[in-house]
Design a protein around this motif. Structure first.
Motif, PDB file in Angstrom:
ATOM      1  N   MET A   1       0.851  -1.171   0.000  1.00  0.00           N
ATOM      2  CA  MET A   1       0.000   0.000   0.000  1.00  0.00           C
ATOM      3  C   MET A   1       0.889   1.222   0.000  1.00  0.00           C
ATOM      4  SD  MET A   1      -2.863   1.472   2.662  1.00  0.00           S
ATOM      5  CE  MET A   1      -3.455  -0.087   3.126  1.00  0.00           C
ATOM      6  N   GLY A   2       0.446   2.235  -0.693  1.00  0.00           N
ATOM      7  CA  GLY A   2       1.214   3.467  -0.751  1.00  0.00           C
ATOM      8  C   GLY A   2       0.316   4.666  -0.599  1.00  0.00           C
ATOM      9  N   ILE A   3       0.948   5.798  -0.626  1.00  0.00           N
ATOM     10  CA  ILE A   3       0.211   7.051  -0.519  1.00  0.00           C
ATOM     11  C   ILE A   3       0.203   7.702  -1.892  1.00  0.00           C
ATOM     12  CG2 ILE A   3       0.206   9.360   0.484  1.00  0.00           C
ATOM     13  CD1 ILE A   3       1.521   8.155   2.953  1.00  0.00           C
ATOM     14  N   VAL A   4      -0.983   8.116  -2.322  1.00  0.00           N
ATOM     15  CA  VAL A   4      -1.130   8.809  -3.596  1.00  0.00           C
ATOM     16  C   VAL A   4      -1.601  10.215  -3.282  1.00  0.00           C
ATOM     17  CG1 VAL A   4      -2.386   8.870  -5.784  1.00  0.00           C
ATOM     18  CG2 VAL A   4      -1.725   6.678  -4.787  1.00  0.00           C
ATOM     19  N   LYS A   5      -0.864  11.198  -3.775  1.00  0.00           N
ATOM     20  CA  LYS A   5      -1.253  12.585  -3.545  1.00  0.00           C
ATOM     21  C   LYS A   5      -2.176  13.023  -4.681  1.00  0.00           C
ATOM     22  CE  LYS A   5       2.714  13.852  -0.870  1.00  0.00           C
ATOM     23  NZ  LYS A   5       2.320  14.379   0.400  1.00  0.00           N
ATOM     24  N   ILE A   6      -3.317  13.573  -4.309  1.00  0.00           N
ATOM     25  CA  ILE A   6      -4.276  14.078  -5.299  1.00  0.00           C
ATOM     26  C   ILE A   6      -4.683  15.488  -4.906  1.00  0.00           C
ATOM     27  CG2 ILE A   6      -5.142  11.781  -5.918  1.00  0.00           C
ATOM     28  CD1 ILE A   6      -7.571  12.341  -4.129  1.00  0.00           C
ATOM     29  N   SER A   7      -5.244  16.202  -5.845  1.00  0.00           N
ATOM     30  CA  SER A   7      -5.669  17.578  -5.578  1.00  0.00           C
ATOM     31  C   SER A   7      -6.848  17.591  -4.605  1.00  0.00           C
ATOM     32  CB  SER A   7      -6.071  18.260  -6.887  1.00  0.00           C
ATOM     33  OG  SER A   7      -7.267  17.675  -7.387  1.00  0.00           O
ATOM     34  N   ASP A   8      -7.037  18.720  -3.995  1.00  0.00           N
ATOM     35  CA  ASP A   8      -8.185  18.884  -3.094  1.00  0.00           C
ATOM     36  C   ASP A   8      -9.496  18.701  -3.846  1.00  0.00           C
ATOM     37  OD1 ASP A   8      -6.527  19.364  -0.923  1.00  0.00           O
ATOM     38  OD2 ASP A   8      -6.675  21.551  -1.080  1.00  0.00           O
ATOM     39  N   GLN A   9      -9.559  19.194  -5.092  1.00  0.00           N
ATOM     40  CA  GLN A   9     -10.784  19.063  -5.889  1.00  0.00           C
ATOM     41  C   GLN A   9     -11.086  17.592  -6.180  1.00  0.00           C
ATOM     42  OE1 GLN A   9     -13.098  21.474  -6.861  1.00  0.00           O
ATOM     43  NE2 GLN A   9     -14.228  19.617  -7.309  1.00  0.00           N
ATOM     44  N   LEU A  14     -14.049  12.542  -5.044  1.00  0.00           N
ATOM     45  CA  LEU A  14     -14.063  11.181  -4.494  1.00  0.00           C
ATOM     46  C   LEU A  14     -15.009  11.079  -3.303  1.00  0.00           C
ATOM     47  CD1 LEU A  14     -10.298  10.212  -4.647  1.00  0.00           C
ATOM     48  CD2 LEU A  14     -12.187   8.872  -5.576  1.00  0.00           C
ATOM     49  N   ARG A  15     -14.967  12.084  -2.424  1.00  0.00           N
ATOM     50  CA  ARG A  15     -15.827  12.067  -1.246  1.00  0.00           C
ATOM     51  C   ARG A  15     -17.295  12.065  -1.654  1.00  0.00           C
ATOM     52  NH1 ARG A  15     -18.852  14.963   1.679  1.00  0.00           N
ATOM     53  NH2 ARG A  15     -18.574  16.892   0.518  1.00  0.00           N
ATOM     54  N   LEU A  16     -17.650  12.924  -2.597  1.00  0.00           N
ATOM     55  CA  LEU A  16     -19.044  12.987  -3.050  1.00  0.00           C
ATOM     56  C   LEU A  16     -19.480  11.679  -3.713  1.00  0.00           C
ATOM     57  CD1 LEU A  16     -19.083  16.606  -4.507  1.00  0.00           C
ATOM     58  CD2 LEU A  16     -20.273  15.803  -2.459  1.00  0.00           C
ATOM     59  N   ALA A  17     -18.652  11.157  -4.620  1.00  0.00           N
ATOM     60  CA  ALA A  17     -19.002   9.913  -5.313  1.00  0.00           C
ATOM     61  C   ALA A  17     -19.061   8.742  -4.342  1.00  0.00           C
ATOM     62  CB  ALA A  17     -17.985   9.629  -6.423  1.00  0.00           C
ATOM     63  N   SER A  18     -18.126   8.688  -3.403  1.00  0.00           N
ATOM     64  CA  SER A  18     -18.123   7.561  -2.464  1.00  0.00           C
ATOM     65  C   SER A  18     -19.359   7.584  -1.579  1.00  0.00           C
ATOM     66  CB  SER A  18     -16.846   7.555  -1.616  1.00  0.00           C
ATOM     67  OG  SER A  18     -16.807   8.655  -0.728  1.00  0.00           O
ATOM     68  N   ARG A  23     -19.571   3.727  -0.921  1.00  0.00           N
ATOM     69  CA  ARG A  23     -18.228   3.153  -0.900  1.00  0.00           C
ATOM     70  C   ARG A  23     -17.351   4.036  -0.025  1.00  0.00           C
ATOM     71  NH1 ARG A  23     -18.017   2.883  -7.368  1.00  0.00           N
ATOM     72  NH2 ARG A  23     -18.888   0.808  -7.671  1.00  0.00           N
ATOM     73  N   SER A  24     -16.257   3.463   0.458  1.00  0.00           N
ATOM     74  CA  SER A  24     -15.268   4.294   1.136  1.00  0.00           C
ATOM     75  C   SER A  24     -14.560   5.140   0.077  1.00  0.00           C
ATOM     76  CB  SER A  24     -14.242   3.416   1.868  1.00  0.00           C
ATOM     77  OG  SER A  24     -13.407   2.740   0.936  1.00  0.00           O
ATOM     78  N   ILE A  25     -13.902   6.195   0.514  1.00  0.00           N
ATOM     79  CA  ILE A  25     -13.162   7.039  -0.424  1.00  0.00           C
ATOM     80  C   ILE A  25     -12.096   6.207  -1.121  1.00  0.00           C
ATOM     81  CG2 ILE A  25     -11.517   8.951  -0.573  1.00  0.00           C
ATOM     82  CD1 ILE A  25     -13.204  10.420   1.500  1.00  0.00           C
ATOM     83  N   GLN A  28     -13.681   3.935  -3.721  1.00  0.00           N
ATOM     84  CA  GLN A  28     -14.105   4.696  -4.895  1.00  0.00           C
ATOM     85  C   GLN A  28     -12.902   5.034  -5.767  1.00  0.00           C
ATOM     86  OE1 GLN A  28     -17.290   5.348  -5.843  1.00  0.00           O
ATOM     87  NE2 GLN A  28     -16.386   6.060  -7.744  1.00  0.00           N
ATOM     88  N   ALA A  29     -11.806   5.468  -5.142  1.00  0.00           N
ATOM     89  CA  ALA A  29     -10.596   5.794  -5.904  1.00  0.00           C
ATOM     90  C   ALA A  29     -10.080   4.555  -6.629  1.00  0.00           C
ATOM     91  CB  ALA A  29      -9.529   6.365  -4.974  1.00  0.00           C
ATOM     92  N   GLU A  30     -10.057   3.420  -5.939  1.00  0.00           N
ATOM     93  CA  GLU A  30      -9.585   2.188  -6.566  1.00  0.00           C
ATOM     94  C   GLU A  30     -10.491   1.782  -7.723  1.00  0.00           C
ATOM     95  OE1 GLU A  30      -8.429  -2.383  -5.392  1.00  0.00           O
ATOM     96  OE2 GLU A  30      -8.357  -0.832  -3.842  1.00  0.00           O
ATOM     97  N   HIS A  31     -11.791   1.942  -7.574  1.00  0.00           N
ATOM     98  CA  HIS A  31     -12.732   1.634  -8.656  1.00  0.00           C
ATOM     99  C   HIS A  31     -12.431   2.500  -9.881  1.00  0.00           C
ATOM    100  CE1 HIS A  31     -16.398   0.724 -10.826  1.00  0.00           C
ATOM    101  NE2 HIS A  31     -16.664   2.015 -10.857  1.00  0.00           N
ATOM    102  N   TRP A  32     -12.292   3.807  -9.652  1.00  0.00           N
ATOM    103  CA  TRP A  32     -11.996   4.698 -10.770  1.00  0.00           C
ATOM    104  C   TRP A  32     -10.667   4.349 -11.417  1.00  0.00           C
ATOM    105  CZ3 TRP A  32     -13.529  10.119  -8.464  1.00  0.00           C
ATOM    106  CH2 TRP A  32     -14.922  10.286  -8.570  1.00  0.00           C
ATOM    107  N   MET A  33      -9.681   3.945 -10.623  1.00  0.00           N
ATOM    108  CA  MET A  33      -8.382   3.574 -11.202  1.00  0.00           C
ATOM    109  C   MET A  33      -8.500   2.304 -12.046  1.00  0.00           C
ATOM    110  SD  MET A  33      -5.480   4.533  -8.398  1.00  0.00           S
ATOM    111  CE  MET A  33      -6.351   4.161  -6.885  1.00  0.00           C
ATOM    112  N   ARG A  34      -9.249   1.323 -11.557  1.00  0.00           N
ATOM    113  CA  ARG A  34      -9.444   0.089 -12.332  1.00  0.00           C
ATOM    114  C   ARG A  34     -10.160   0.377 -13.649  1.00  0.00           C
ATOM    115  NH1 ARG A  34     -12.442  -2.236  -8.451  1.00  0.00           N
ATOM    116  NH2 ARG A  34     -11.172  -2.645  -6.691  1.00  0.00           N
TER     117      ARG A  34
END
Length: 88
Positions: A1-9, A14-18, A23-25, A28-34
């Motif tokens: 596991m690592g840390i991915v830096k993303i913009s505040d926007q 991610l928060r809204l979609a999750s 889903r957890s944030i 949701q991020a992992e889903h979008w990445m897949r």
């Protein structure tokens, strides 16, 4: 596991979609990445087809990036038997 830096926007997106999709944030991020990774590897597929491929891959034991990169994910995912009794 690592840390991915993303913009505040993007974090807010991610928060809204999750929240909307229960889903957890991180999930949701992992889903979008897949989905994004498969969209790049299989540009001829639409979102529905990519989601179907993800479901078939899960039934076959999970997403194998090496198979996807070789263009073989769809072959394995469509021929693998469903696993009974899988629990999350």
């Amino acid at each position: 596991m690592g840390i991915v830096k993303i913009s505040d926007q993007m974090h807010e997106n991610l928060r809204l979609a999750s929240n909307a999709l229960s889903r957890s944030i991180n999930s949701q991020a992992e889903h979008w990445m897949r989905v994004g990774m498969l969209a790049e590897m299989y540009p001829g597929l639409d979102h529905r087809e990519i989601c179907q491929m993800l479901v078939r891959a899960e039934l076959a034991g999970g997403l194998d990036v090496a198979l996807a990169a070789r263009g073989e994910l769809d072959k394995v995912a469509t021929t693998a038997p469903a696993r009974a009794g899988k629990q999350h």
